[in-house]
Enzyme design. Structure first.
Site, PDB file in Angstrom:
ATOM      1  N   THR A 244       0.823  -1.215   0.079  1.00 53.20           N
ATOM      2  CA  THR A 244      -0.168   0.005   0.078  1.00 53.20           C
ATOM      3  C   THR A 244       0.919   1.221   0.159  1.00 53.20           C
ATOM      4  O   THR A 244       2.137   1.338   0.307  1.00 53.20           O
ATOM      5  CB  THR A 244      -0.774  -0.229   1.198  1.00 53.20           C
ATOM      6  N   ASP A 245       0.214   2.484  -0.425  1.00 59.18           N
ATOM      7  CA  ASP A 245       0.943   3.727  -0.301  1.00 59.18           C
ATOM      8  C   ASP A 245       0.952   4.131   0.812  1.00 59.18           C
ATOM      9  O   ASP A 245       1.796   5.211   1.323  1.00 59.18           O
ATOM     10  CB  ASP A 245       0.340   4.730  -1.345  1.00 59.18           C
ATOM     11  N   GLU A 246       0.312   3.598   1.753  1.00 52.84           N
ATOM     12  CA  GLU A 246       0.236   4.066   3.349  1.00 52.84           C
ATOM     13  C   GLU A 246       1.534   3.879   4.198  1.00 52.84           C
ATOM     14  O   GLU A 246       1.733   4.436   5.026  1.00 52.84           O
ATOM     15  CB  GLU A 246      -0.949   3.436   4.004  1.00 52.84           C
TER      16      GLU A 246
ATOM     17  N   TYR B 245      -1.802  -0.755  11.120  1.00 51.27           N
ATOM     18  CA  TYR B 245      -1.892  -1.411   9.714  1.00 51.27           C
ATOM     19  C   TYR B 245      -0.740  -0.953   8.727  1.00 51.27           C
ATOM     20  O   TYR B 245      -0.010  -1.753   8.325  1.00 51.27           O
ATOM     21  CB  TYR B 245      -3.239  -1.025   8.886  1.00 51.27           C
TER      22      TYR B 245
ATOM     23  N   LYS C 257       2.428  -3.317   7.167  1.00 47.89           N
ATOM     24  CA  LYS C 257       2.590  -3.411   5.875  1.00 47.89           C
ATOM     25  C   LYS C 257       4.247  -3.164   5.271  1.00 47.89           C
ATOM     26  O   LYS C 257       4.803  -3.707   4.635  1.00 47.89           O
ATOM     27  CB  LYS C 257       1.858  -2.896   5.053  1.00 47.89           C
TER      28      LYS C 257
HETATM   29  P1  NAD Z   1      -9.395  -7.627   2.089  1.00 46.83           P
HETATM   30  O1  NAD Z   1      -9.449  -7.436   3.466  1.00 46.83           O
HETATM   31  O2  NAD Z   1     -10.364  -7.511   1.240  1.00 46.83           O
HETATM   32  O3  NAD Z   1      -8.870  -8.979   1.595  1.00 46.83           O
HETATM   33  C1  NAD Z   1      -7.858  -9.722   2.479  1.00 46.83           C
HETATM   34  C2  NAD Z   1      -7.921 -11.432   2.266  1.00 46.83           C
HETATM   35  O4  NAD Z   1      -6.873 -11.942   2.859  1.00 46.83           O
HETATM   36  C3  NAD Z   1      -9.189 -11.888   2.733  1.00 46.83           C
HETATM   37  O5  NAD Z   1      -9.963 -12.659   1.882  1.00 46.83           O
HETATM   38  C4  NAD Z   1      -9.062 -12.705   4.004  1.00 46.83           C
HETATM   39  O6  NAD Z   1      -9.628 -13.915   4.325  1.00 46.83           O
HETATM   40  C5  NAD Z   1      -7.436 -12.994   3.607  1.00 46.83           C
HETATM   41  N1  NAD Z   1      -6.458 -13.374   4.805  1.00 46.83           N
HETATM   42  C6  NAD Z   1      -6.673 -12.616   6.013  1.00 46.83           C
HETATM   43  N2  NAD Z   1      -5.568 -13.281   6.870  1.00 46.83           N
HETATM   44  C7  NAD Z   1      -5.096 -14.367   6.149  1.00 46.83           C
HETATM   45  C8  NAD Z   1      -4.178 -15.302   6.653  1.00 46.83           C
HETATM   46  N3  NAD Z   1      -3.965 -15.246   7.794  1.00 46.83           N
HETATM   47  N4  NAD Z   1      -4.056 -16.394   5.682  1.00 46.83           N
HETATM   48  C9  NAD Z   1      -4.609 -16.495   4.509  1.00 46.83           C
HETATM   49  N5  NAD Z   1      -5.553 -15.572   4.074  1.00 46.83           N
HETATM   50  C10 NAD Z   1      -5.704 -14.477   4.976  1.00 46.83           C
HETATM   51  O7  NAD Z   1      -8.140  -6.744   1.614  1.00 46.83           O
HETATM   52  P2  NAD Z   1      -7.744  -5.982   0.319  1.00 46.83           P
HETATM   53  O8  NAD Z   1      -8.454  -4.812   0.289  1.00 46.83           O
HETATM   54  O9  NAD Z   1      -8.094  -7.195  -1.185  1.00 46.83           O
HETATM   55  O10 NAD Z   1      -6.395  -5.889   0.102  1.00 46.83           O
HETATM   56  C11 NAD Z   1      -5.436  -7.036  -0.609  1.00 46.83           C
HETATM   57  C12 NAD Z   1      -4.209  -6.717  -0.347  1.00 46.83           C
HETATM   58  O11 NAD Z   1      -3.897  -5.443  -1.070  1.00 46.83           O
HETATM   59  C13 NAD Z   1      -3.760  -6.297   1.078  1.00 46.83           C
HETATM   60  O12 NAD Z   1      -2.235  -6.605   1.181  1.00 46.83           O
HETATM   61  C14 NAD Z   1      -3.569  -4.885   1.243  1.00 46.83           C
HETATM   62  O13 NAD Z   1      -2.506  -4.483   2.343  1.00 46.83           O
HETATM   63  C15 NAD Z   1      -3.312  -4.469  -0.086  1.00 46.83           C
HETATM   64  N6  NAD Z   1      -3.997  -3.009  -0.694  1.00 46.83           N
HETATM   65  C16 NAD Z   1      -5.153  -2.833  -0.301  1.00 46.83           C
HETATM   66  C17 NAD Z   1      -5.398  -1.604  -0.765  1.00 46.83           C
HETATM   67  C18 NAD Z   1      -6.998  -1.115  -0.830  1.00 46.83           C
HETATM   68  O14 NAD Z   1      -7.266   0.103  -1.095  1.00 46.83           O
HETATM   69  N7  NAD Z   1      -7.927  -2.022  -0.328  1.00 46.83           N
HETATM   70  C19 NAD Z   1      -4.680  -0.663  -1.667  1.00 46.83           C
HETATM   71  C20 NAD Z   1      -3.211  -0.981  -1.553  1.00 46.83           C
HETATM   72  C21 NAD Z   1      -2.793  -2.280  -1.228  1.00 46.83           C
END
Ligand code: NAD
Length: 352
Positions: free
Chosen positions: A133-135, A158, A162
């Protein structure tokens, strides 16, 4: 091409899995623990696809992860499994440390052992993509953009977790030669977004005639990217990115939170009119502790080196998103009724 996707039952993970299965012709194994944030209904459109399988597993469970790798024999790992909600990290950081840091370490270690066992071209061609993430960069003032060279300065449990995971991936690449890449993306939005996040929360509260909560004065700025644009970027970075590099992903769509909310209200006013209009539901609430003021991404490396470009503008993406929620109550209704009912999270009130 066999690709293991961790977190593939989540929001971004499921968009990526759908892209890989439908458009890229890859053979995909989704590995997901199915926490509160993961649901197989997000993969319903590819149910029964011959090139997709699912395994329920925890990335902190090294024995199971190693067995899955040995059996599936992936050419790539795309790592998205994480605890992802800033507000929840304020109330309960422990799960974020466990999954985002210890889980990423466990996955890296299993991946390294697996990769060392590959020979010849398969070993050279192996890729580990860490999705971040950019955070991790902390907060911007009114000007400037995050580049890949911006120093890490995370504010929330969070983003700190990350940041730690990004450093582990870099260490595994530099110390052990694991062929890894990192992507740092801005805020995503789109279909199958869990109802606790700002955009789906606002859409669903509006449809229920409930208050539309705005943290602080609503002036905090986020750089929004439609989730399918992110999914395409991730597969491109893993396919053509330079090993050991980081790639920022963002759509040049900076918006103040209040402007995001009013944009949603105006679409709903048009397609699902309500007496008095939706903006009357807007309610200002106490700010999030440690709330970063502004995020904005410079994605020019990704655009220049890999030719990526966002397809959606904020206006086109938010219209699609609102219409998707109107048309797909079957997906969000069970989550909204049982898993997350719309209550305020992230006041850190219960944290000693
Ligand atoms: P999300 O919370 O919708 O999905 C996360 C998934 O990971 C879920 O399906 C959950 O069941 C699974 N999970 C959690 N803990 C687990 C574990 N211990 N073992 C196996 N599976 C596990 O998250 P998202 O928004 O889809 O984000 C996905 C990735 O992208 C993350 O790494 C997040 O940091 C990154 N990200 C998100 C955003 C955003 O805006 N949502 C932006 C940049 C990066």
């Amino acid at each position: 091409m066999r690709i293991l996707v961790t977190g593939g039952a989540g929001f971004i993970g499921s968009a990526l899995v759908r892209h890989l299965v439908n458009d890229a012709g890859a053979e995909v194994l989704t590995l997901d623990k199915l926490t509160y944030a993961g649901t197989l209904t997000s993969l319903r459109t590819i149910e029964g696809a011959a090139n997709h399988r699912f395994v329920q597993a925890d990335i902190c469970d090294g024995r199971t992860v190693s067995a899955v790798l040995a059996e599936f024999q992936p050419d790539r790992i795309y790592h998205l499994a994480a605890e992802s909600h800033v507000d929840r990290s304020l109330d309960g950081p422990a799960d974020f440390i466990a999954t985002n840091i210890v889980g990423t370490y466990t996955l890296l270690d299993c991946a390294r052992q697996y990769w060392l066992g590959l020979d010849g071209a398969r070993r050279d061609g192996f890729r580990f993509l860490h999705v971040s993430t950019d955070e991790v960069y902390g907060s911007l003032g009114a000007d400037g953009l995050f580049t890949e060279a911006t120093a890490y300065d995370p504010s929330s449990p969070y983003s700190a977790s990350k940041a730690a995971s990004d450093h582990l991936v870099t260490a595994w690449q530099r110390s052990y030669g694991l062929p890894a890449l990192i992507s740092n993306c801005s805020n995503n939005y789109g279909p199958y977004h869990f109802p606790e996040k700002l955009i789906p929360l606002i859409i669903l509260n509006a449809l229920h005639g409930e208050p539309l909560p705005i943290y602080g004065d609503g002036a905090n700025v986020r750089d929004w990217l439609y989730v399918d644009d992110h999914a395409r970027a991730l597969h491109l970075i893993a396919s053509r990115g330079r090993l050991g590099e980081k790639y920022n992903v963002g759509g040049r769509n900076e918006r103040r939170n209040i402007d995001v909310v009013t944009a949603i209200c105006r679409i709903l006013d048009r397609v699902r009119p309500r007496a008095g209009g939706y903006e009357t539901l807007i309610t200002y609430v106490a700010d999030r502790p440690g709330h970063d003021f502004r995020y904005a991404i410079d994605a020019s490396r990704l655009e220049r080196e890999l030719g990526w470009k966002a397809h959606e503008t904020f206006e086109s993406g938010i219209e699609k998103t609102v219409l998707w929620y109107l048309e797909n109550e079957w997906w969000w209704r069970p989550l909204r009724d049982t898993v997350y009912t719309g209550t305020r999270l992230g006041t850190a009130a219960g944290v000693a």
